[in-house]
Design a protein around this motif. Structure first.
Motif, mmCIF file in Angstrom:
data_model
loop_
_atom_site.group_PDB
_atom_site.id
_atom_site.type_symbol
_atom_site.label_atom_id
_atom_site.label_comp_id
_atom_site.label_asym_id
_atom_site.label_seq_id
_atom_site.Cartn_x
_atom_site.Cartn_y
_atom_site.Cartn_z
ATOM 1 N N THR A 1 82.429 34.676 -10.188
ATOM 2 C CA THR A 1 82.152 35.266 -8.883
ATOM 3 C C THR A 1 80.950 36.195 -9.022
ATOM 4 O O THR A 1 80.606 36.618 -10.132
ATOM 5 C CB THR A 1 83.336 36.078 -8.330
ATOM 6 N N ARG B 1 80.859 27.806 -3.823
ATOM 7 C CA ARG B 1 80.352 28.231 -5.128
ATOM 8 C C ARG B 1 78.830 28.364 -5.142
ATOM 9 O O ARG B 1 78.243 28.708 -6.174
ATOM 10 C CB ARG B 1 80.820 27.258 -6.204
ATOM 11 N N ASP B 2 78.169 28.081 -4.008
ATOM 12 C CA ASP B 2 76.709 28.166 -3.935
ATOM 13 C C ASP B 2 76.284 29.579 -3.560
ATOM 14 O O ASP B 2 76.763 30.157 -2.584
ATOM 15 C CB ASP B 2 76.168 27.173 -2.908
ATOM 16 N N VAL B 3 75.356 30.124 -4.330
ATOM 17 C CA VAL B 3 74.869 31.482 -4.126
ATOM 18 C C VAL B 3 73.385 31.436 -3.767
ATOM 19 O O VAL B 3 72.602 30.740 -4.421
ATOM 20 C CB VAL B 3 75.055 32.342 -5.390
ATOM 21 N N THR C 1 76.956 33.624 0.083
ATOM 22 C CA THR C 1 77.638 32.588 -0.674
ATOM 23 C C THR C 1 78.273 31.593 0.280
ATOM 24 O O THR C 1 78.704 31.951 1.377
ATOM 25 C CB THR C 1 78.727 33.183 -1.590
ATOM 26 N N THR D 1 74.498 27.608 -8.503
ATOM 27 C CA THR D 1 75.901 27.271 -8.248
ATOM 28 C C THR D 1 76.758 27.915 -9.311
ATOM 29 O O THR D 1 76.496 27.771 -10.515
ATOM 30 C CB THR D 1 76.109 25.751 -8.253
#
Length: 470
Positions: A415, A429-431, A426, A409
């Motif tokens: 970014t 905010r979760d990648v 994405t 996160t």
């Protein structure tokens, strides 16, 4: 010759721009550094050293707002990539069309950028009618073309690439239509015509594979020396610098200096440094070192007046269409993210960055067969407003993986931009980064890695990261 009618608007624009720019010792106006607290641009850093840092561009990209935001904001010089060439400006004999090139010149003037003109005489991108001109008439056609094109942009262009690529690799004359029908004297006649059309523009000979000392650059050196001895007007030499990763000529600085010692300026006119794709962290590091080396070589010679990248974003590079399997040659990625090469140039021009190294590891085991992996997140570089990170995935299971996924996160203000050796998605905010199609299999105890650059407006904390096999 007198300035053609219809140029008044652009001359007024250029005059207005000149009121808000600094002046180089060589007499070229470039944008002065900002006095705000914002990080300086490459153009501003170069101007502080009495030089320019610019980009080539082409008409189709002028409708792309993210592209033009970078083009107009980052650089203090523009080269018209295609539409000042003969096939565009004189498509029919005696009939001239400046519509497309004017749009680029207008864009540059609206952003207080100086313009390099490219190119008046070249064996390529010619209209078909040139081949039908009788030998006895062709010199007159060349003179007329230069008088019209350079005359049209009189006062708008600081440099003209008067003649482009007139030599072969062994230093002999390229057997172009101009060489065959006019003879050796066509180059000198082109420079004389350009001086008559615009007495204030700097006149350049421009070519590729003349960055280091060798047969081709020796031929150009001898041409320039001869011109200076004869009083033929020539002010500069353009080194295109379409380079290959890890192959910056060791004699680059020496070569720049020997041309400067003839009493001419030197410019790096079409810089890109291509690699075999896909990108990875090792290639990016080498590319950054190469861009730094080219920039430092120019800065080391007083008469090296500036550097132009041949467009700035990998998404608009000519390389992949000409060199299959190669690309990623520029300082911005396809999404306009700043690559390590950008920051190498930034630092070489005097910009300040900071570098940190931080590591965190979290292990997650998933899957009914008991397979698992660990992920190690490492910040490899950090600078004002941005960072670069690398994640290493290790197979901790008893059999090879067929795929993997890493998740974390983003902290507020972070970014993820350009990413290589993985596929990122994405959600807020979760990648999530999954393996690419070539690195999903990891042997027992083996590793795979991916890297990325991003932006950060805060402290850029290291995230809690999880890894799972798929």
């Amino acid at each position: 010759m007198p300035a053609p009618a219809g140029r008044a608007r652009r001359v007024l624009a250029a005059t207005a721009a000149a009121a808000v720019v600094g002046t180089l010792a060589v007499g070229m106006a470039v944008a002065a550094p900002s006095t705000t607290d914002a990080a300086p641009t490459l153009g501003q850093l170069a101007a502080a050293k009495g030089r320019y840092f610019g980009s080539a561009t082409d008409n189709p990209t002028l409708t792309n707002a993210p592209y033009t935001a970078v083009l107009g904001g980052e650089f203090n010089q523009i080269t018209v990539g295609n539409t000042q060439k003969w096939m565009y400006t004189e498509p029919s004999r005696g009939q001239f069309d400046y519509t497309q090139a004017d749009r680029i010149v207008d864009f540059a003037q609206a952003h207080n950028q100086v313009v390099r003109g490219h190119t008046l005489v070249w064996h390529n991108q010619l209209p078909g009618w040139i081949d039908t001109v009788p030998a006895g008439e062709l010199l007159g056609v060349v003179r007329n073309h230069i008088a019209n094109v350079a005359g049209h942009y009189r006062g708008d262009v600081v440099h003209w690439d008067v003649v482009n690529e007139a030599f072969e690799e062994d230093g002999t004359r390229r057997q172009s239509v101009f060489q065959q029908k006019i003879g050796d004297g066509y180059i000198a006649e082109a420079f004389k015509a350009a001086r008559a059309a615009d007495p204030n523009a700097e006149l350049y000979y421009n070519d590729y594979n003349i960055e280091g000392i060798g047969a081709k650059s020796d031929a150009v050196y001898n041409l320039v020396r001869s011109f200076k001895q004869q009083g033929i007007p020539i002010d500069g030499v353009g080194l295109q610098a379409h380079l290959v990763l890890g192959q910056v000529p060791s004699t680059l600085r020496q070569n720049i200096q020997r041309f400067a010692d003839l009493g001419v300026d030197v410019a790096i006119t079409e810089l890109d440094i291509r690699m075999r794709t896909p990108r990875d962290a090792t290639k990016d590091a080498q590319q950054a070192a190469d861009y730094r080396a080219v920039t430092n070589a120019c800065l080391a010679v007083t008469r090296c007046v500036g550097i132009t990248v041949w467009d700035f974003s990998d998404g608009y590079s000519w390389i992949p269409s000409v060199f299959p399997g190669e690309g990623a040659a520029l300082i911005y990625d396809e999404n306009f993210g700043k690559k390590p090469a950008y920051w190498a140039v930034y630092e070489a021009l005097g910009g300040t960055t900071t570098t940190t190294t931080t590591t965190t590891t979290t292990t997650t085991t998933t899957g009914g067969n008991g397979t698992g992996c660990t992920a190690t997140y490492r910040v490899t570089g950090q600078w004002h407003g941005g960072y670069q990170a690398e994640v290493t995935v290790r197979n901790t299971a008893t059999s090879a993986t067929t795929g993997w996924a890493v998740r974390w996160t983003l902290a507020q203000g972070q970014t993820v931009g350009s990413l290589w050796n993985g596929v990122a998605t994405t959600s807020g905010r979760d990648v999530t980064v999954r393996n690419a199609d070539y690195n999903g299999r990891i042997a027992v105890g083996g590793t795979a890695s991916f890297g990325f650059t991003g932006t950060s407006t805060g402290a850029n904390p290291v995230p809690t990261i999880t890894c799972a096999t798929t």
